[in-house]
Design an enzyme around this catalytic site. Structure first.
Site, PDB file in Angstrom:
ATOM      1  N   ASP A 157       1.026  -1.288  -0.071  1.00  0.00           N
ATOM      2  CA  ASP A 157      -0.071   0.060   0.147  1.00  0.00           C
ATOM      3  C   ASP A 157       0.957   1.103   0.249  1.00  0.00           C
ATOM      4  OD1 ASP A 157      -2.377   1.520   0.007  1.00  0.00           O
ATOM      5  OD2 ASP A 157      -2.814   1.141   2.111  1.00  0.00           O
ATOM      6  N   HIS A 215       2.873   3.398  -9.035  1.00  0.00           N
ATOM      7  CA  HIS A 215       2.700   1.859  -9.256  1.00  0.00           C
ATOM      8  C   HIS A 215       3.947   1.254  -9.821  1.00  0.00           C
ATOM      9  CE1 HIS A 215      -1.301   2.101  -7.722  1.00  0.00           C
ATOM     10  NE2 HIS A 215      -1.749   2.776  -8.539  1.00  0.00           N
ATOM     11  N   LEU A 256      11.170 -20.742  -3.992  1.00  0.00           N
ATOM     12  CA  LEU A 256      10.282 -19.768  -3.283  1.00  0.00           C
ATOM     13  C   LEU A 256       9.349 -19.837  -4.310  1.00  0.00           C
ATOM     14  CD1 LEU A 256       9.500 -17.317  -1.661  1.00  0.00           C
ATOM     15  CD2 LEU A 256      10.663 -15.948  -3.452  1.00  0.00           C
TER      16      LEU A 256
END
Length: 264
Positions: free
Chosen positions: A38, A55, A149
């Site tokens: 955020d 972004h 991962l």
């Protein structure tokens, strides 16, 4: 003389940071970290830039944090990339967000392969634009054989939507006679969620100072440790991640029970 002193101080700071990193790695590393990313828009606004610039910077942070998490030995990194509510944002912003998976995955894929990282996704991909679906599916297909991962994107994801879908699937089986009332348990409900094949998150991180879950993994986070920071996502770095893990390692996870000396 100043440059020599400055370099010496920088080296000292770097050595201290590496020592902190080693100390964290010596303890229990959370296997599954989930992050609510955020603050991209606020980061851009503070710099008098358009929100899409925030972004774009946030995408660069995803790349860095994926590397850091992999280096630390984290097994699963789930990133809240786009919620079912984010469609309410201005079209120009939504269109840019839908272009990011292609930009990110096309450029980062060689390193993902080199690091043995597997890309996965939770959420309703069927309503994403075709180019977004194609980029995500291509990365998922190309990395499906990797065993390191798991980089798990929550894309067009909402936890309430996920739970409703799970309940409908269960009702279908009840009506078909393959599931009975007695079969419905917490474990069985978990089996119908989009994360059924993954362990629940050990640590949730939310950036930007907001202290809420925003419809993210409501079922899965029941006993997850939370860590909130005022740092905006584009500014989130390895030091922030280490601090979150350090705090996680200092906590006593009791899962509603008691441990050790608490029972005496």
């Amino acid at each position: 003389m100043f440059n020599k002193l400055f370099r010496k101080k920088s080296n000292t700071n770097e050595a201290s940071f590496n020592q902190q990193k080693d100390l964290v790695k010596d303890e229990c590393i959370p296997a599954h970290i989930a992050i609510i990313m955020d603050g991209n828009g606020r980061w851009a606004k503070k710099r008098a830039m358009p929100r899409i610039k925030g972004h774009h910077e946030g995408m660069n942070t995803v790349r860095k944090i994926t590397r850091y998490a992999d280096d630390l030995g984290v097994k699963i990194l789930t990133l809240y990339a786009f919620s079912t509510e984010n469609w309410k944002r201005p079209k120009i912003e939504v269109d840019f967000l839908m272009s990011l998976p292609g930009q990110f995955l096309n450029s980062f894929l060689p390193e993902l392969m080199e690091r043995n990282i597997r890309v996965e996704m939770i959420g309703d991909g069927s309503t994403l634009p075709a180019h977004t679906q194609k980029a995500l599916q291509s990365a998922i297909d190309q990395t499906k054989g990797n065993t390191g991962l798991i980089l798990n994107f929550a894309m067009n994801y909402g936890s309430r939507d996920e739970i409703v879908r799970a309940m409908k699937s269960m009702m279908d089986e009840v009506e078909a006679g393959t599931l009975s009332y007695e079969d419905i348990t917490e474990e069985r409900i978990t089996d119908y969620l989009m994360t059924a094949h993954l362990p629940e998150p050990d640590l949730l991180i939310r950036t930007s100072g907001e202290v809420r879950l925003s419809n993210f993994m409501l079922w899965q986070l029941a006993y997850t440790e939370f860590w909130f920071t005022d740092t905006l996502w584009p500014d989130f770095d390895e030091k922030c991640l280490l601090e979150a893990i350090r705090v996680y390692q200092s906590r006593n996870r009791r899962y509603g029970g008691l441990k050790g000396e608490e029972t005496e």
